[in-house]
Design an enzyme around this catalytic site. Structure first.
Site, short mmCIF file in Angstrom:
data_model
loop_
_atom_site.label_atom_id
_atom_site.label_comp_id
_atom_site.label_asym_id
_atom_site.label_seq_id
_atom_site.Cartn_x
_atom_site.Cartn_y
_atom_site.Cartn_z
N HIS A 288 52.18 33.87 23.65
CA HIS A 288 52.52 32.46 23.89
C HIS A 288 53.53 31.99 22.85
O HIS A 288 53.60 32.52 21.74
CB HIS A 288 51.27 31.58 23.82
N CYS B 156 55.69 29.58 29.40
CA CYS B 156 55.99 29.27 28.00
C CYS B 156 57.34 29.82 27.55
O CYS B 156 58.16 29.08 26.97
CB CYS B 156 54.87 29.77 27.10
N HIS C 262 55.44 22.64 24.39
CA HIS C 262 55.24 23.95 25.04
C HIS C 262 54.70 23.77 26.45
O HIS C 262 54.22 22.70 26.83
CB HIS C 262 54.29 24.82 24.20
#
Length: 389
Positions: A352, A304, A364
């Site tokens: 994240h 990420c 993402h």
């Protein structure tokens, strides 16, 4: 005649242990029976699909956190490795200079050993004339000063070399610690992912289908929230445009120049930010479909924070490697004020991050086993948002 008394001793009464033995046997039999019943008891109930979903999500989240620790340790290890290499190069150069100084001292010592040295009085009487004596003495003094300087240089270089060697030892110890953290973080990621995969592998086809239904329901609910945010943002923009037009109409021609200058400056700044955001999103869209791989920074796969770092780099902005550092860069933005290109962070531990693309959606790299994709920002609990640049 009276009967003679018997001299036979009475036989002692012996207590029978048979009843006790019988009781013990019965007790053991009862314990055995209970143990057998426990062994034959019904197994623990199988967790529901909802519980499995929560467990798997939790494991993936833990793997995401461990991935950030891995990224952090990997970056620290690389920096420390570069520092150690630089120190070792410096030590090698200083060793050469130290050897040169040592050779110079050796030459002075050898020359003095070959030529010997006379006392000043003897030198005066052996000289051809007084002037010659004083010239020779001046030359010897200069040579002595050069020798002394050579000794000082040698000692200075020796001390500097020792200091650098000590720094190198410390840096190597730090490097070893970083590499140990790197291995630990890597193992933690692998353990969490293995546990999640094992859990999923035990599901039946029907259970997997049910799990997929729950996942789709979660996505649909997140998309509805995204659509609501998109409506709110559109309404806010329309209101801002209306007020801007009203302000423009209210300003007279006489103040138009001054107002125009201020507006032009702001417009230029907004234009620059918009251009960067366009580059960020163009890069992110081009990565859609590429696999998530923990620790990866591209170009064929990403985690990420690796994706967000690479996307903003394409716009000329350098971001740190981990989510924990990226959240500290730029300006904090409320969810309602998000613009394309902003970074949205998730979970309380900030493990994240995604790139906001507008309309409540983001791009993402989700998790292991998934590809880079578009998703509602409400798919996960939002921690906060940042506008880099």
């Amino acid at each position: 005649m009276p009967a003679l008394a018997s001299h036979r001793k009475p036989r002692p009464r012996v207590r029978s242990t048979t009843p006790a033995i019988g009781f013990t046997t019965a007790a053991l039999a009862s314990v055995t029976l209970l143990s057998t019943q426990s062994a034959l008891a019904a197994p623990a109930p199988k967790p529901s699909i909802e519980d499995v979903q929560k467990k798997v999500d939790g494991l993936y989240r833990q793997a995401g956190t461990a991935t950030q620790h891995y990224d952090q340790a990997k970056e620290a290890s690389a920096k420390q490795r570069a520092k150690v290499d630089m120190l070792l190069d410096d030590i090698a150069k200083r060793a050469d200079k130290l050897n040169d100084a040592r050779r110079t001292l050796g030459n002075y010592a050898a020359a003095q050993y070959r030529d010997g040295a006379l006392a000043p009085t003897a030198t005066f009487f052996l000289a051809n004339d007084p002037q010659s004596f004083f010239d020779q003495t001046h030359l010897m003094n200069r040579m002595a000063a050069n020798q002394q300087q050579a000794v000082t240089d040698f000692r200075t270089k020796q001390a500097e070399a020792s200091k650098k060697r000590a720094e190198a030892v410390t840096s190597l110890e730090t490097l070893t610690e970083s590499q140990t953290r790197l291995r630990t973080s890597k193992q933690n990621v692998q353990d969490k992912l293995t546990e999640a995969r094992t859990l999923l592998s035990k599901l039946t086809a029907e259970e997997k289908a049910r799990l997929a239904e729950l996942e789709q329901k979660r996505k649909d609910e997140a998309r509805l929230k995204a659509a609501e945010l998109a409506k709110q943002q559109a309404a806010a923009k329309a209101e801002a445009d209306r007020k801007a037009k009203e302000a423009e109409s209210a300003t007279g021609a006489g103040t138009g120049t001054g107002t125009g200058t201020g507006t032009g400056s702001g417009s230029g700044s907004d234009s620059s930010a918009t251009t960067k955001a366009e580059k960020v999103l163009a890069f992110a869209r081009a990565q859609i479909g590429k696999p998530y791989v923990w620790g990866a920074t591209g170009p064929s796969s990403y985690d990420c924070s690796g994706l967000t770092q690479a996307a903003w780099k394409a716009a000329g902005v350098t971001l740190p490697r981990t989510t924990w550092d990226q959240v500290e860069v730029g300006t904090r933005i409320a969810t309602a004020d998000l613009r394309p290109g902003d970074l949205v962070f998730f979970y309380d531990d900030i493990s994240h991050v995604g790139i906001y693309k507008g309309d409540g959606m983001m791009i993402h790299a989700p998790k292991p086993g998934a590809n880079v994709r578009e998703e509602s920002i409400y798919y996960m609990p939002i921690y906060g948002s940042v506008r880099p640049g």
